[in-house]
Design a protein around this motif. Structure first.
Motif, PDB file in Angstrom:
ATOM      1  N   VAL A  29       0.872  -1.170   0.000  1.00 26.23           N
ATOM      2  CA  VAL A  29       0.000   0.000   0.000  1.00 26.23           C
ATOM      3  C   VAL A  29       0.910   1.221   0.000  1.00 26.23           C
ATOM      4  O   VAL A  29       1.810   1.329   0.828  1.00 26.23           O
ATOM      5  N   PHE A  30       0.684   2.126  -0.919  1.00 27.29           N
ATOM      6  CA  PHE A  30       1.493   3.328  -1.028  1.00 27.29           C
ATOM      7  C   PHE A  30       0.717   4.518  -0.467  1.00 27.29           C
ATOM      8  O   PHE A  30      -0.485   4.629  -0.674  1.00 27.29           O
ATOM      9  N   LYS A  31       1.409   5.390   0.242  1.00 27.44           N
ATOM     10  CA  LYS A  31       0.797   6.591   0.806  1.00 27.44           C
ATOM     11  C   LYS A  31       1.554   7.792   0.252  1.00 27.44           C
ATOM     12  O   LYS A  31       2.775   7.878   0.411  1.00 27.44           O
ATOM     13  N   TYR A  32       0.816   8.671  -0.407  1.00 32.78           N
ATOM     14  CA  TYR A  32       1.458   9.799  -1.071  1.00 32.78           C
ATOM     15  C   TYR A  32       0.738  11.104  -0.791  1.00 32.78           C
ATOM     16  O   TYR A  32      -0.463  11.130  -0.554  1.00 32.78           O
ATOM     17  N   ARG A  33       1.480  12.148  -0.915  1.00 34.45           N
ATOM     18  CA  ARG A  33       0.954  13.505  -0.947  1.00 34.45           C
ATOM     19  C   ARG A  33       0.825  13.848  -2.425  1.00 34.45           C
ATOM     20  O   ARG A  33       1.765  13.640  -3.193  1.00 34.45           O
ATOM     21  N   ILE A  34      -0.335  14.315  -2.855  1.00 36.64           N
ATOM     22  CA  ILE A  34      -0.558  14.639  -4.273  1.00 36.64           C
ATOM     23  C   ILE A  34      -1.006  16.095  -4.375  1.00 36.64           C
ATOM     24  O   ILE A  34      -1.846  16.545  -3.596  1.00 36.64           O
ATOM     25  N   TRP A  35      -0.433  16.829  -5.329  1.00 33.88           N
ATOM     26  CA  TRP A  35      -0.854  18.196  -5.605  1.00 33.88           C
ATOM     27  C   TRP A  35      -0.715  18.445  -7.086  1.00 33.88           C
ATOM     28  O   TRP A  35      -0.009  17.740  -7.790  1.00 33.88           O
ATOM     29  N   ASP A  36      -1.425  19.463  -7.591  1.00 35.80           N
ATOM     30  CA  ASP A  36      -1.399  19.723  -9.027  1.00 35.80           C
ATOM     31  C   ASP A  36      -0.304  20.724  -9.393  1.00 35.80           C
ATOM     32  O   ASP A  36       0.437  21.213  -8.530  1.00 35.80           O
ATOM     33  N   TRP A  67      -2.856   4.231  -2.239  1.00 42.58           N
ATOM     34  CA  TRP A  67      -3.195   3.508  -3.464  1.00 42.58           C
ATOM     35  C   TRP A  67      -2.453   2.187  -3.524  1.00 42.58           C
ATOM     36  O   TRP A  67      -1.406   2.025  -2.927  1.00 42.58           O
ATOM     37  N   VAL A  68      -3.084   1.262  -4.209  1.00 42.14           N
ATOM     38  CA  VAL A  68      -2.480  -0.055  -4.438  1.00 42.14           C
ATOM     39  C   VAL A  68      -2.691  -0.403  -5.903  1.00 42.14           C
ATOM     40  O   VAL A  68      -3.701  -0.027  -6.505  1.00 42.14           O
ATOM     41  N   PRO A  69      -1.731  -1.097  -6.505  1.00 45.48           N
ATOM     42  CA  PRO A  69      -1.928  -1.539  -7.895  1.00 45.48           C
ATOM     43  C   PRO A  69      -3.146  -2.460  -7.973  1.00 45.48           C
ATOM     44  O   PRO A  69      -3.384  -3.261  -7.084  1.00 45.48           O
ATOM     45  N   ASN A  70      -3.931  -2.322  -9.011  1.00 46.16           N
ATOM     46  CA  ASN A  70      -5.108  -3.152  -9.222  1.00 46.16           C
ATOM     47  C   ASN A  70      -4.769  -4.152 -10.309  1.00 46.16           C
ATOM     48  O   ASN A  70      -4.814  -3.836 -11.491  1.00 46.16           O
ATOM     49  N   GLY A  83      -7.621   5.635  -2.272  1.00 46.45           N
ATOM     50  CA  GLY A  83      -8.438   5.933  -1.111  1.00 46.45           C
ATOM     51  C   GLY A  83      -7.840   7.056  -0.305  1.00 46.45           C
ATOM     52  O   GLY A  83      -6.685   7.436  -0.495  1.00 46.45           O
ATOM     53  N   ILE A  84      -8.645   7.605   0.602  1.00 50.85           N
ATOM     54  CA  ILE A  84      -8.197   8.637   1.530  1.00 50.85           C
ATOM     55  C   ILE A  84      -8.628   8.223   2.930  1.00 50.85           C
ATOM     56  O   ILE A  84      -9.248   7.177   3.100  1.00 50.85           O
ATOM     57  N   ARG A  85      -8.345   9.034   3.919  1.00 50.98           N
ATOM     58  CA  ARG A  85      -8.712   8.750   5.305  1.00 50.98           C
ATOM     59  C   ARG A  85      -8.189   7.393   5.753  1.00 50.98           C
ATOM     60  O   ARG A  85      -8.939   6.539   6.198  1.00 50.98           O
TER      61      ARG A  85
END
Length: 149
Positions: A29-36, A67-70, A83-85
């Motif tokens: 499971v990967f946890k990232y900060r995402i911004w545009d 996120w996880v690879p599907n 996902g979040i939270r």
């Protein structure tokens, strides 16, 4: 867990939702900060995921994306489950003429890969064996919660 995820497909369940499928076992499971590109971060406002400039104390509102690879879709498309939270809310896109992004709470259904349309279920009566059912009813519970431990 005694169930083999490889034999089941995982569905995020909400009215009219498109299923989220489970990753294979031992997927990180990967946890990232995402911004545009405009430096807008993601955060929740009125139960919607929005993007905006967060500065100072508001920076704590930023949502981290899990996120996880599907692996159940074409690998070359690089599909992921997001996902979040802490993974309790799923980003989903229900089938519709005009697709929209929705956040769904963590209710999940496990569909049999060998018998599509049949889902893992518990009995409405306590202390009964697990089974399979085509749909929820007064006797069969198809919706489950689970969380990262």
């Amino acid at each position: 867990m005694a169930l083999t995820i490889a034999l089941l497909l995982l569905h995020a369940e909400a009215a009219g939702s498109v299923p989220c499928r489970a990753p294979a076992l031992q997927t990180k499971v990967f946890k990232y900060r995402i911004w545009d590109m405009n430096q807008q971060s993601l955060y929740l406002r009125d139960d919607q995921l929005v993007a905006g400039h967060l500065q100072g104390a508001n920076a704590a509102l930023e949502e981290k994306v899990f996120w996880v690879p599907n692996r159940f879709f074409k690998h070359e498309l690089q599909p992921v489950i997001m996902g979040i939270r802490n993974g309790t809310r799923c980003l989903a896109c229900p089938a519709a003429p005009q697709p929209t992004l929705q956040l769904q709470d963590g209710l999940w259904r496990f569909e049999s890969a060998a018998n599509p349309g049949w889902f893992l279920c518990t009995s409405a009566r306590a202390h009964q064996p697990l089974g399979l059912s085509r749909r929820p009813d007064a006797a069969h519970v198809l919706d489950f919660y689970f969380q990262l431990c």
